[in-house]
Scaffold this motif. Sequence first.
Motif, PDB file in Angstrom:
ATOM      1  N   MET A 116       0.805  -1.214   0.000  1.00  0.00           N
ATOM      2  CA  MET A 116       0.000   0.000   0.000  1.00  0.00           C
ATOM      3  C   MET A 116       0.839   1.266   0.000  1.00  0.00           C
ATOM      4  SD  MET A 116      -3.137  -0.570  -0.385  1.00  0.00           S
ATOM      5  CE  MET A 116      -3.655   1.103  -0.053  1.00  0.00           C
ATOM      6  N   GLN A 117       2.047   1.158   0.542  1.00  0.00           N
ATOM      7  CA  GLN A 117       2.907   2.336   0.615  1.00  0.00           C
ATOM      8  C   GLN A 117       3.406   2.769  -0.762  1.00  0.00           C
ATOM      9  OE1 GLN A 117       5.407   0.510   3.886  1.00  0.00           O
ATOM     10  NE2 GLN A 117       5.428   2.636   4.561  1.00  0.00           N
ATOM     11  N   VAL A 118       3.437   1.851  -1.713  1.00  0.00           N
ATOM     12  CA  VAL A 118       3.910   2.197  -3.057  1.00  0.00           C
ATOM     13  C   VAL A 118       2.798   2.039  -4.080  1.00  0.00           C
ATOM     14  CG1 VAL A 118       6.337   1.668  -2.642  1.00  0.00           C
ATOM     15  CG2 VAL A 118       4.787  -0.148  -3.338  1.00  0.00           C
ATOM     16  N   ALA A 119       1.557   1.954  -3.605  1.00  0.00           N
ATOM     17  CA  ALA A 119       0.432   1.775  -4.519  1.00  0.00           C
ATOM     18  C   ALA A 119       0.315   2.941  -5.488  1.00  0.00           C
ATOM     19  CB  ALA A 119      -0.869   1.609  -3.728  1.00  0.00           C
ATOM     20  N   ALA A 120       0.519   4.161  -4.997  1.00  0.00           N
ATOM     21  CA  ALA A 120       0.411   5.332  -5.871  1.00  0.00           C
ATOM     22  C   ALA A 120       1.491   5.314  -6.945  1.00  0.00           C
ATOM     23  CB  ALA A 120       0.515   6.610  -5.035  1.00  0.00           C
ATOM     24  N   LEU A 121       2.727   4.975  -6.570  1.00  0.00           N
ATOM     25  CA  LEU A 121       3.818   4.943  -7.531  1.00  0.00           C
ATOM     26  C   LEU A 121       3.594   3.850  -8.571  1.00  0.00           C
ATOM     27  CD1 LEU A 121       6.571   6.002  -8.435  1.00  0.00           C
ATOM     28  CD2 LEU A 121       7.636   4.449  -6.800  1.00  0.00           C
ATOM     29  N   ALA A 122       3.231   2.653  -8.112  1.00  0.00           N
ATOM     30  CA  ALA A 122       2.995   1.538  -9.025  1.00  0.00           C
ATOM     31  C   ALA A 122       1.815   1.827  -9.960  1.00  0.00           C
ATOM     32  CB  ALA A 122       2.740   0.258  -8.242  1.00  0.00           C
ATOM     33  N   GLY A 123       0.741   2.378  -9.400  1.00  0.00           N
ATOM     34  CA  GLY A 123      -0.420   2.700 -10.218  1.00  0.00           C
ATOM     35  C   GLY A 123      -0.110   3.773 -11.245  1.00  0.00           C
ATOM     36  N   SER A 124       0.706   4.750 -10.879  1.00  0.00           N
ATOM     37  CA  SER A 124       1.073   5.819 -11.799  1.00  0.00           C
ATOM     38  C   SER A 124       1.898   5.282 -12.966  1.00  0.00           C
ATOM     39  CB  SER A 124       1.875   6.893 -11.062  1.00  0.00           C
ATOM     40  OG  SER A 124       1.152   7.387  -9.960  1.00  0.00           O
ATOM     41  N   ILE A 125       2.848   4.406 -12.660  1.00  0.00           N
ATOM     42  CA  ILE A 125       3.686   3.825 -13.717  1.00  0.00           C
ATOM     43  C   ILE A 125       2.836   2.957 -14.637  1.00  0.00           C
ATOM     44  CG2 ILE A 125       5.647   2.324 -14.192  1.00  0.00           C
ATOM     45  CD1 ILE A 125       6.811   3.181 -11.487  1.00  0.00           C
ATOM     46  N   PHE A 126       1.894   2.206 -14.059  1.00  0.00           N
ATOM     47  CA  PHE A 126       0.996   1.373 -14.866  1.00  0.00           C
ATOM     48  C   PHE A 126       0.213   2.240 -15.850  1.00  0.00           C
ATOM     49  CE2 PHE A 126      -2.990  -0.673 -15.823  1.00  0.00           C
ATOM     50  CZ  PHE A 126      -2.646  -2.008 -16.038  1.00  0.00           C
ATOM     51  N   LEU A 127      -0.381   3.326 -15.354  1.00  0.00           N
ATOM     52  CA  LEU A 127      -1.163   4.214 -16.200  1.00  0.00           C
ATOM     53  C   LEU A 127      -0.307   4.874 -17.273  1.00  0.00           C
ATOM     54  CD1 LEU A 127      -3.498   6.021 -13.628  1.00  0.00           C
ATOM     55  CD2 LEU A 127      -4.146   4.317 -15.341  1.00  0.00           C
ATOM     56  N   SER A 128       0.946   5.138 -16.949  1.00  0.00           N
ATOM     57  CA  SER A 128       1.862   5.743 -17.914  1.00  0.00           C
ATOM     58  C   SER A 128       2.264   4.750 -18.997  1.00  0.00           C
ATOM     59  CB  SER A 128       3.105   6.270 -17.188  1.00  0.00           C
ATOM     60  OG  SER A 128       4.040   6.782 -18.099  1.00  0.00           O
ATOM     61  N   ASN A 129       2.552   3.507 -18.596  1.00  0.00           N
ATOM     62  CA  ASN A 129       2.998   2.490 -19.554  1.00  0.00           C
ATOM     63  C   ASN A 129       1.927   2.118 -20.565  1.00  0.00           C
ATOM     64  OD1 ASN A 129       5.496   2.350 -18.354  1.00  0.00           O
ATOM     65  ND2 ASN A 129       5.103   0.473 -17.238  1.00  0.00           N
ATOM     66  N   LEU A 130       0.683   2.063 -20.128  1.00  0.00           N
ATOM     67  CA  LEU A 130      -0.402   1.559 -20.974  1.00  0.00           C
ATOM     68  C   LEU A 130      -0.589   2.379 -22.255  1.00  0.00           C
ATOM     69  CD1 LEU A 130      -2.507  -0.732 -20.911  1.00  0.00           C
ATOM     70  CD2 LEU A 130      -4.098   0.882 -19.862  1.00  0.00           C
ATOM     71  N   PRO A 131      -0.865   3.681 -22.185  1.00  0.00           N
ATOM     72  CA  PRO A 131      -1.054   4.444 -23.425  1.00  0.00           C
ATOM     73  C   PRO A 131       0.239   4.651 -24.200  1.00  0.00           C
ATOM     74  CG  PRO A 131      -1.134   5.905 -21.530  1.00  0.00           C
ATOM     75  CD  PRO A 131      -1.077   4.510 -20.983  1.00  0.00           C
ATOM     76  N   GLU A 132       1.366   4.730 -23.485  1.00  0.00           N
ATOM     77  CA  GLU A 132       2.644   4.928 -24.162  1.00  0.00           C
ATOM     78  C   GLU A 132       2.964   3.736 -25.057  1.00  0.00           C
ATOM     79  OE1 GLU A 132       6.908   6.933 -22.995  1.00  0.00           O
ATOM     80  OE2 GLU A 132       5.854   5.772 -21.488  1.00  0.00           O
ATOM     81  N   ALA A 133       2.742   2.540 -24.546  1.00  0.00           N
ATOM     82  CA  ALA A 133       2.983   1.342 -25.344  1.00  0.00           C
ATOM     83  C   ALA A 133       1.981   1.223 -26.482  1.00  0.00           C
ATOM     84  CB  ALA A 133       2.916   0.102 -24.450  1.00  0.00           C
ATOM     85  N   ALA A 134       0.736   1.587 -26.228  1.00  0.00           N
ATOM     86  CA  ALA A 134      -0.297   1.500 -27.266  1.00  0.00           C
ATOM     87  C   ALA A 134       0.037   2.419 -28.440  1.00  0.00           C
ATOM     88  CB  ALA A 134      -1.662   1.849 -26.678  1.00  0.00           C
ATOM     89  N   GLY A 135       0.386   3.661 -28.125  1.00  0.00           N
ATOM     90  CA  GLY A 135       0.729   4.606 -29.192  1.00  0.00           C
ATOM     91  C   GLY A 135       1.997   4.224 -29.919  1.00  0.00           C
ATOM     92  N   GLY A 136       3.023   3.801 -29.155  1.00  0.00           N
ATOM     93  CA  GLY A 136       4.288   3.423 -29.778  1.00  0.00           C
ATOM     94  C   GLY A 136       4.157   2.196 -30.665  1.00  0.00           C
ATOM     95  N   ALA A 137       3.428   1.176 -30.194  1.00  0.00           N
ATOM     96  CA  ALA A 137       3.256  -0.050 -30.977  1.00  0.00           C
ATOM     97  C   ALA A 137       2.492   0.229 -32.265  1.00  0.00           C
ATOM     98  CB  ALA A 137       2.521  -1.097 -30.142  1.00  0.00           C
TER      99      ALA A 137
END
Length: 250
Positions: A116-137
Amino acid sequence: MIIVVCVVSGALLLGAAWGLFWSLPKKLEGFMIATAGGALIVSAMSELIEPALGKISLIFVTLSVALGAIVFTGVASLIKKKFGNDSGGGLLASVTLDGIPENLALGVALIGAGPMQVAALAGSIFLSNLPEAAGGAKEMAENQSRRRVFLLWGATAALLSVAAIAGNLLLSGVAAEYLAAIRCFAAGAVVASLATAVFPKAYREDNDIAGIATALGLLLALALGELGDGSDKQGNTSNAGSVEATSDPA
């Protein structure tokens, strides 16, 4: 820890599949990127920089953050000159460069911390990776087969997972002062990537409400951080109660 890292890096594979086999509206991509960027700002401060202030002085925090930003900017500039902005190699190199400090920060933040202490960081990276990979691919598929593009993104996800796991395992025994400086270095690199890559792209794709999406991401990260703090306080209260009950002679 392994589960958190796999979920975060798995967003690259999910995003790549999304970009290759389904359409991703530009405005939605920009909205998601801006939301992730806002969340990452809060996470970098609350999970990486602020905890470091209890271990090292403000001067060393400042120098470490600045060094991280300088190193990231220099390497990004070299990649831009070598690959350009529009080539498949350039896109992949840029995503890898953006992801390494984020995943290193995630691995380091997980040292001695509950999920829970890193939930915000992990969730932020997840949200960042998803559209970035979609657009790049989607862009890479214009010149290469879908299979090859997906394999390249899979390799990138594996590399970033290794960065997170290595950061966690190799640095777990490092002195608290050095670990604090490393966290600040990673935070500086993350902030530099937000300023040079994430927010400009979000504004290009969805300039109408990019600011609103950024504010939403900031609030989401704040809410996740509060949940983590509440969980920690509850756990500490329970532990204190157990100690008192054990020591009570009655």
